[in-house]
Design a protein around this motif. Structure first.
Motif, PDB file in Angstrom:
ATOM      1  N   GLY A  95      -8.582   3.314   0.038  1.00 57.41           N
ATOM      2  CA  GLY A  95      -7.416   3.347   0.900  1.00 57.41           C
ATOM      3  C   GLY A  95      -7.697   4.022   2.224  1.00 57.41           C
ATOM      4  N   LEU A  96      -7.049   3.530   3.276  1.00 61.24           N
ATOM      5  CA  LEU A  96      -7.216   4.101   4.609  1.00 61.24           C
ATOM      6  C   LEU A  96      -6.133   5.143   4.860  1.00 61.24           C
ATOM      7  CD1 LEU A  96      -7.927   0.820   6.617  1.00 61.24           C
ATOM      8  CD2 LEU A  96      -9.535   2.693   6.258  1.00 61.24           C
ATOM      9  N   PRO A  97      -6.511   6.326   5.345  1.00 62.10           N
ATOM     10  CA  PRO A  97      -5.497   7.356   5.588  1.00 62.10           C
ATOM     11  C   PRO A  97      -4.561   6.964   6.740  1.00 62.10           C
ATOM     12  CG  PRO A  97      -7.628   8.055   6.422  1.00 62.10           C
ATOM     13  CD  PRO A  97      -7.868   6.784   5.669  1.00 62.10           C
ATOM     14  N   ILE A  98      -3.262   7.110   6.511  1.00 63.17           N
ATOM     15  CA  ILE A  98      -2.247   6.815   7.512  1.00 63.17           C
ATOM     16  C   ILE A  98      -1.437   8.080   7.754  1.00 63.17           C
ATOM     17  CG2 ILE A  98      -0.254   5.397   8.110  1.00 63.17           C
ATOM     18  CD1 ILE A  98      -2.832   3.833   7.946  1.00 63.17           C
ATOM     19  N   VAL A  99      -1.462   8.562   8.970  1.00 59.50           N
ATOM     20  CA  VAL A  99      -0.750   9.790   9.314  1.00 59.50           C
ATOM     21  C   VAL A  99       0.730   9.467   9.522  1.00 59.50           C
ATOM     22  CG1 VAL A  99      -0.571  11.707  10.938  1.00 59.50           C
ATOM     23  CG2 VAL A  99      -2.807  10.757  10.359  1.00 59.50           C
ATOM     24  N   GLY A 100       1.593  10.163   8.780  1.00 56.47           N
ATOM     25  CA  GLY A 100       3.023   9.945   8.905  1.00 56.47           C
ATOM     26  C   GLY A 100       3.657  10.862   9.922  1.00 56.47           C
ATOM     27  N   VAL A 108      -0.796  12.803   3.660  1.00 56.91           N
ATOM     28  CA  VAL A 108      -1.381  11.639   4.337  1.00 56.91           C
ATOM     29  C   VAL A 108      -1.585  10.547   3.294  1.00 56.91           C
ATOM     30  CG1 VAL A 108      -3.325  10.767   5.681  1.00 56.91           C
ATOM     31  CG2 VAL A 108      -2.511  13.110   6.029  1.00 56.91           C
ATOM     32  N   PRO A 109      -0.744   9.507   3.289  1.00 63.41           N
ATOM     33  CA  PRO A 109      -0.896   8.436   2.292  1.00 63.41           C
ATOM     34  C   PRO A 109      -2.120   7.579   2.580  1.00 63.41           C
ATOM     35  CG  PRO A 109       0.831   7.876   3.858  1.00 63.41           C
ATOM     36  CD  PRO A 109       0.401   9.292   4.183  1.00 63.41           C
ATOM     37  N   MET A 110      -2.628   6.958   1.521  1.00 60.42           N
ATOM     38  CA  MET A 110      -3.788   6.076   1.632  1.00 60.42           C
ATOM     39  C   MET A 110      -3.298   4.632   1.576  1.00 60.42           C
ATOM     40  SD  MET A 110      -6.051   8.410   1.894  1.00 60.42           S
ATOM     41  CE  MET A 110      -7.654   7.626   1.684  1.00 60.42           C
ATOM     42  N   ALA A 111      -3.418   3.925   2.670  1.00 61.83           N
ATOM     43  CA  ALA A 111      -2.903   2.559   2.759  1.00 61.83           C
ATOM     44  C   ALA A 111      -3.844   1.588   2.067  1.00 61.83           C
ATOM     45  CB  ALA A 111      -2.728   2.163   4.222  1.00 61.83           C
ATOM     46  N   PRO A 112      -3.335   0.701   1.199  1.00 56.68           N
ATOM     47  CA  PRO A 112      -4.185  -0.269   0.502  1.00 56.68           C
ATOM     48  C   PRO A 112      -4.492  -1.463   1.396  1.00 56.68           C
ATOM     49  CG  PRO A 112      -1.910  -0.547  -0.172  1.00 56.68           C
ATOM     50  CD  PRO A 112      -1.923   0.630   0.772  1.00 56.68           C
ATOM     51  N   PRO A 113      -5.550  -2.246   1.072  1.00 59.52           N
ATOM     52  CA  PRO A 113      -5.864  -3.454   1.837  1.00 59.52           C
ATOM     53  C   PRO A 113      -4.851  -4.560   1.566  1.00 59.52           C
ATOM     54  CG  PRO A 113      -7.333  -3.245  -0.034  1.00 59.52           C
ATOM     55  CD  PRO A 113      -6.521  -1.994   0.003  1.00 59.52           C
ATOM     56  N   ASP A 114      -4.871  -5.580   2.428  1.00 59.99           N
ATOM     57  CA  ASP A 114      -3.868  -6.645   2.332  1.00 59.99           C
ATOM     58  C   ASP A 114      -3.975  -7.429   1.022  1.00 59.99           C
ATOM     59  OD1 ASP A 114      -6.324  -7.696   3.052  1.00 59.99           O
ATOM     60  OD2 ASP A 114      -5.455  -9.321   4.237  1.00 59.99           O
ATOM     61  N   TRP A 115      -5.225  -7.633   0.509  1.00 58.43           N
ATOM     62  CA  TRP A 115      -5.360  -8.423  -0.710  1.00 58.43           C
ATOM     63  C   TRP A 115      -4.739  -7.717  -1.914  1.00 58.43           C
ATOM     64  CZ3 TRP A 115      -8.040  -5.762  -4.366  1.00 58.43           C
ATOM     65  CH2 TRP A 115      -8.970  -4.809  -3.942  1.00 58.43           C
ATOM     66  N   ALA A 116      -4.758  -6.385  -1.915  1.00 57.38           N
ATOM     67  CA  ALA A 116      -4.119  -5.644  -2.998  1.00 57.38           C
ATOM     68  C   ALA A 116      -2.606  -5.768  -2.916  1.00 57.38           C
ATOM     69  CB  ALA A 116      -4.538  -4.185  -2.953  1.00 57.38           C
ATOM     70  N   LEU A 146     -10.568   1.753  -9.077  1.00 56.40           N
ATOM     71  CA  LEU A 146     -10.004   0.407  -9.108  1.00 56.40           C
ATOM     72  C   LEU A 146     -10.251  -0.258 -10.455  1.00 56.40           C
ATOM     73  CD1 LEU A 146      -8.867  -2.254  -7.987  1.00 56.40           C
ATOM     74  CD2 LEU A 146     -11.103  -2.680  -6.939  1.00 56.40           C
ATOM     75  N   VAL A 147     -11.496  -0.180 -10.945  1.00 62.92           N
ATOM     76  CA  VAL A 147     -11.850  -0.873 -12.180  1.00 62.92           C
ATOM     77  C   VAL A 147     -11.182  -0.235 -13.390  1.00 62.92           C
ATOM     78  CG1 VAL A 147     -13.766  -1.482 -13.703  1.00 62.92           C
ATOM     79  CG2 VAL A 147     -14.030  -1.693 -11.232  1.00 62.92           C
ATOM     80  N   LEU A 148     -11.134   1.096 -13.444  1.00 61.56           N
ATOM     81  CA  LEU A 148     -10.612   1.762 -14.635  1.00 61.56           C
ATOM     82  C   LEU A 148      -9.103   1.950 -14.594  1.00 61.56           C
ATOM     83  CD1 LEU A 148     -11.379   3.069 -17.316  1.00 61.56           C
ATOM     84  CD2 LEU A 148     -11.562   5.254 -16.117  1.00 61.56           C
ATOM     85  N   GLU A 149      -8.587   2.467 -13.479  1.00 59.83           N
ATOM     86  CA  GLU A 149      -7.164   2.804 -13.405  1.00 59.83           C
ATOM     87  C   GLU A 149      -6.333   1.746 -12.700  1.00 59.83           C
ATOM     88  OE1 GLU A 149      -6.591   6.691 -11.762  1.00 59.83           O
ATOM     89  OE2 GLU A 149      -8.356   7.514 -12.762  1.00 59.83           O
ATOM     90  N   ARG A 150      -6.962   0.755 -12.103  1.00 59.98           N
ATOM     91  CA  ARG A 150      -6.271  -0.307 -11.366  1.00 59.98           C
ATOM     92  C   ARG A 150      -5.479   0.262 -10.186  1.00 59.98           C
ATOM     93  NH1 ARG A 150      -6.424  -4.595 -15.106  1.00 59.98           N
ATOM     94  NH2 ARG A 150      -8.172  -4.123 -16.475  1.00 59.98           N
ATOM     95  N   ARG A 151      -6.015   1.291  -9.554  1.00 60.66           N
ATOM     96  CA  ARG A 151      -5.350   1.890  -8.397  1.00 60.66           C
ATOM     97  C   ARG A 151      -6.211   1.715  -7.148  1.00 60.66           C
ATOM     98  NH1 ARG A 151      -0.862   4.913  -9.474  1.00 60.66           N
ATOM     99  NH2 ARG A 151      -0.900   5.576  -7.290  1.00 60.66           N
ATOM    100  N   ILE A 152      -5.532   1.397  -6.023  1.00 58.25           N
ATOM    101  CA  ILE A 152      -6.184   1.277  -4.722  1.00 58.25           C
ATOM    102  C   ILE A 152      -5.366   2.119  -3.759  1.00 58.25           C
ATOM    103  CG2 ILE A 152      -7.000  -0.284  -2.932  1.00 58.25           C
ATOM    104  CD1 ILE A 152      -6.852  -2.517  -4.960  1.00 58.25           C
ATOM    105  N   GLY A 153      -5.908   3.254  -3.375  1.00 59.06           N
ATOM    106  CA  GLY A 153      -5.122   4.165  -2.562  1.00 59.06           C
ATOM    107  C   GLY A 153      -3.907   4.626  -3.342  1.00 59.06           C
TER     108      GLY A 153
END
Length: 418
Positions: A95-100, A108-116, A146-153
């Motif tokens: 995930g990419l950090p996005i400053v709020g 600072v949340p981690m933004a997921p990619p568009d495919w996710a 991603l593989v184990l917990e199915r989480r992206i950001g």
């Protein structure tokens, strides 16, 4: 009046019409169909996908891994999302950090990619991580969650998403890397090879069709109990197999036993049992999860679990059903003799002889030689020799003569070598 008519000049089709013809030809080439066809690789893959376990297909370039995944997604009516792992940065998976507005309060949340995001919106899908063995170690580390917990950001993939990856061996991968042990231990590893008959028939227009296994609802409790007894029985007897990290880098990048991979193995045995899958399919799955050595030990244990109860065989030797495979039949007969030795009496001794006669009549004669010899040694003085033993006397005598002849040949050979 005669006039001179100029000769006709052939017209050249417009370029756009030629492209239309080419497109029509390509459309005909893409027009293929599928058919149900036994394929243990495809069945093992669909069984692991059904069990919601990440699968890693190993195979040389051009072997058809990507085509198999495309066809699998179409058969299961799952949208296919392909991600080439080697062309992404670690932040694409973490995930990419996005400053709020106020990072001190909101973080600072981690933004997921568009495919996710697309997978979450669809609620289901087949995520295909291609070229996994060309991903550098930093990217492999980012893939762990991603593989184990199915989480992206900050994003959690829905339960309807299945994960399948593909990789080439390091020797044939472009700038290949060995898989890290933590990432490798999260996958069911399947070696993907080609069947020339499938390829020829597919090029002719008909490919095998992947279908999810049909699980028998009535077998579910029995399947879970069987899987737990199989895995726990082996690990109780062989505690060193619970966790065994391979010593070489190459083997660490493949399947190896750990509590995580044994849990996956237990799930696969339960699914294969409920689906009535063949031993060949189960072998691919078990060895692809904990490795060849522990996997073969587990498969041997499963065979012993399928052996008939010696007491049931002794209770009705005339109607006893013995295993067809020679090694399993030998083990079943040895179990019967061991049961008589544990609790010897005349009736059980006679029943064991009747069972050996039945084994002689329905299978290879050499399988009864050792059990018959051992059973004869258990005779008590006041026990009469049963009539059934006459059927076995010739086999035992022939075996003994063969053993003596082999001993003589060995002695002659030893003398000649001096």
């Amino acid at each position: 009046m005669l006039t001179n008519t100029p000769p006709s000049v052939p017209t050249t089709p417009a370029p756009d019409s030629q492209l239309a013809v080419a497109e029509a030809l390509m459309s005909l080439l893409r027009d293929t169909t599928t058919e149900p066809r036994p394929d243990i690789q495809l069945e093992a893959l669909t069984l692991a996908v059904s069990a919601d376990l990440p699968v890693l297909l190993w195979g040389e370039p051009g072997i058809g891994k990507t085509a198999a995944l495309t066809q699998l997604a179409a058969s299961l009516e799952l949208p296919l999302t392909t991600v080439i792992a080697s062309v992404h940065e670690p932040s694409d998976f973490s995930g990419l950090p996005i400053v709020g507005d106020d990072p001190a309060e909101q973080g600072v949340p981690m933004a997921p990619p568009d495919w996710a995001v697309r997978l979450v919106r669809a609620g289901k899908g087949l995520l295909f991580l291609d070229e996994l063995s060309t991903a550098p170690p930093a990217v492999q580390a980012a893939l762990l969650r991603l593989v184990l917990e199915r989480r992206i950001g900050a994003l959690q993939l829905p339960p309807g998403v299945r994960i399948v990856a593909a990789a080439n061996p390091r020797s044939s991968a472009a700038d290949g890397w060995e898989l890290s042990p933590p990432l490798a231990n999260r996958f069911v590893h399947l070696q993907w090879t080609h069947d020339h008959e499938v390829v020829v028939r597919g090029l002719a227009g008909t490919w095998p069709r992947a279908t999810l296994p049909r699980l028998d609802p009535e077998k579910l409790p029995e399947a879970v109990d069987f899987a737990r007894r199989a895995v726990c029985g082996l690990l109780s007897a062989r505690p060193t197999l619970v966790h065994r990290l391979p010593t070489t880098e190459t083997r660490r990048g493949g399947p190896w036993p750990s509590p995580r991979s044994w849990d996956m193995t237990l799930n696969l045995i339960a699914f294969a049992t409920a689906a009535g899958s063949s031993r060949e399919v189960l072998s691919l799955l078990v060895r692809g999860t904990v490795g060849d050595g522990p996997g073969l030990e587990l498969l041997a244990g499963l065979d012993r679990m399928d052996l008939p109860d010696p007491e049931d065989l002794l209770a009705d030797p005339a109607n006893a059903v013995l295993p067809e495979r020679g090694d399993l039949r030998q083990a079943a007969l040895d179990g019967v003799v061991a049961a008589v030795r544990t609790r010897p009496d005349r009736a059980r001794w006679d029943a064991a002889w009747a069972l050996l006669v039945r084994a002689l009549e329905t299978g290879a004669p050499d399988l009864v030689v050792v059990p018959a010899t051992t059973l004869a040694s258990l005779r008590r003085e006041h026990w009469d020799v049963p009539a059934a033993i006459e059927h076995l006397a010739g086999v035992v005598s022939l075996s003994q003569r063969a053993d003596r002849a082999a001993d003589r040949v060995a002695r002659v050979g030893a003398k000649a070598g001096r």
